[in-house]
Design a protein around this motif. Structure first.
Motif, short mmCIF file in Angstrom:
data_model
loop_
_atom_site.label_atom_id
_atom_site.label_comp_id
_atom_site.label_asym_id
_atom_site.label_seq_id
_atom_site.Cartn_x
_atom_site.Cartn_y
_atom_site.Cartn_z
N THR A 50 0.83 -1.20 0.00
CA THR A 50 0.00 0.00 0.00
C THR A 50 0.86 1.25 0.00
O THR A 50 0.47 2.29 -0.54
N VAL A 53 4.73 3.12 -4.38
CA VAL A 53 4.19 3.92 -5.48
C VAL A 53 4.97 3.59 -6.75
O VAL A 53 6.19 3.79 -6.82
N LYS A 83 1.71 11.53 -4.18
CA LYS A 83 0.74 10.55 -4.68
C LYS A 83 0.34 9.58 -3.56
O LYS A 83 -0.83 9.21 -3.44
N ARG A 87 -3.26 9.05 -1.91
CA ARG A 87 -3.83 7.71 -1.95
C ARG A 87 -4.49 7.36 -0.62
O ARG A 87 -5.54 6.71 -0.58
N SER A 188 -5.32 1.11 -8.97
CA SER A 188 -5.41 2.56 -8.77
C SER A 188 -5.61 2.84 -7.29
O SER A 188 -6.73 2.80 -6.79
N GLY A 189 -4.52 3.08 -6.59
CA GLY A 189 -4.63 3.37 -5.17
C GLY A 189 -5.07 2.15 -4.39
O GLY A 189 -4.45 1.10 -4.43
N GLU A 291 -12.15 7.51 -9.53
CA GLU A 291 -11.62 8.27 -8.40
C GLU A 291 -12.71 8.57 -7.38
O GLU A 291 -12.46 8.59 -6.17
N LYS A 298 -12.54 5.18 0.59
CA LYS A 298 -11.64 5.66 1.63
C LYS A 298 -12.42 6.33 2.76
O LYS A 298 -12.10 6.15 3.94
#
Length: 388
Positions: A50, A53, A83, A87, A188-189, A291, A298
């Motif tokens: 996690t 990057v 980034k 994230r 993506s994240g 996103e 999140k």
């Protein structure tokens, strides 16, 4: 079975560390005679995916390739650091993220890898990966009073339905909405979006009418084919506003999932910018929709900065040592779990205590994303494997 977690046997006079793969018999012996065993979650070792990057592109020109490379690595490190912070945090908190100098950022860095590079006499082009210290990043966010999330979601299967001039498209190769998601489908994240193949089995499993009507059985059936249990029906339609003289793309996201999950449905709208073509609009809308889903995910899983960990006592029925190790392997990927201590083994039942961050609902959701069902029955928490 190659496992890297560590068991710790404690008594008044000694501390013994051992790996299960080195001595499983001793581990079983400890359980049988009731010796408490502590499990330290390796998701909190310094190398945590996690907090890695990837795919940071750099292109720097300087007096020499050596200077350009040094500047490029620092530039990439700054980009990767920002980034990563984005994230882990939600969009409304981005403006509160700390702005740090290079030497400060280096204190959070484990290291970097060069995936690709090209050099000339004065130019450096590269693709870099940076790995950051998870505990240090958590402390940084906590110190700056920033709530954050590090729980990864199960993959989302994308079912992209597109409507134009009264005609619906889904699996067709010329569906521009599907093409946009195909190009975007990647890690993506904290979430991964899976693009469907659009083959014969997909055609026969579900069509645009069933998808838009919310035929949950068909939607989750095709999700299972792609080895996940959640999907999003992304419905896009072109709108022409004659009064304003503009074109827009309206997107409706419907989220379907089995088990314990939050609803991530949403409605979004994107105007065609001046000079922009439709392919660009579709790509921008797919990226923004993804996103939005990630940000909502999140938000549901935010770890509030209370400065303390919670404790939960759990019981689980196991058929064998391998069965228990299989469960532990899943638990070790759950970042909310900080520590697990085995208390007792009795008639194929293991009782253990979990130290975790967040609340119980977030812990349940994190477990469900790893196909583990954590539920409470008459004030007692039970854990069992969930069906895939």
């Amino acid at each position: 079975m190659n496992l890297d977690f560590m068991f710790v046997y404690k008594n008044k006079s000694s501390l013994l560390l051992l790996s299960k793969k080195r001595n499983p018999v001793f581990f079983l012996f400890c359980l049988l005679i009731g010796i408490p065993i502590l499990f330290i979650n390796p998701a909190h070792s310094e190398i945590n995916d996690t907090f890695t990057v990837r795919n940071i592109s750099v292109d720097v020109t300087a007096n020499s390739s050596f200077v350009a490379k040094d500047l490029a690595i620092k530039e990439g490190m700054r980009a990767a650091f920002q980034k990563l912070l984005k994230r882990l945090t939600i969009e409304v908190d981005y403006e509160k993220l700390p702005d740090m100098e290079d030497d400060e950022i280096e204190n959070f860095l484990i290291g970097f890898e060069i995936e690709e590079e090209k050099l000339s006499n004065v130019r450096y082009i590269g693709l870099l990966t940076f790995r950051f210290k998870d505990s240090s990043i958590r402390n940084l966010l906590t110190t700056n009073d920033l709530n954050f999330s590090e729980s990864s979601a199960k993959p989302f299967l994308v079912i992209p339905v597109y409507k134009i001039s009264g005609v619906f498209y889904l699996w067709e190769k010329d569906n521009p909405w599907k093409i946009a998601w195909d190009n975007f489908s990647k890690k993506s994240g904290l979430a991964k979006f899976v693009s469907s193949e659009g083959g014969f089995l997909d055609f026969s499993e579900i069509g645009p009418v069933q998808a838009l009507s919310g035929d949950e059985d068909r939607i989750l059936s095709i999700a299972k084919k792609y080895q996940t249990d959640q999907a999003i029906v992304a419905f896009a339609s072109v709108k022409h506003d004659s009064l304003r003289g503009n074109v827009s793309l309206e997107v409706k996201i419907a989220h379907y999932s089995t088990g314990y999950a939050e609803d991530l449905s949403a409605t979004l709208s994107f105007d065609l910018d001046q000079g922009e073509n439709m392919d660009s609009l579709f790509s921008r809308a797919a990226k923004a929709s993804a996103e939005k889903i990630i940000n909502d995910w999140k938000y549901v899983n935010l770890i509030r900065n209370t400065g303390k960990e919670n404790t939960l006592s759990v019981a689980v029925d196991v058929d064998s040592l391998d069965d228990w190790i299989s469960i532990l392997t899943k638990i070790k990927t759950i970042s909310l779990v900080r520590k697990l201590e085995i208390n007792s083994l009795n008639s194929n039942k293991i009782k253990f205590t979990i130290d975790y961050v967040g609340n119980a609902s977030q812990l349940q959701l994190a477990f469900s994303q790893n196909y583990l069902d954590l539920s409470k029955e008459q004030e007692v928490w039970f854990l069992k494997k969930a069906k895939k």
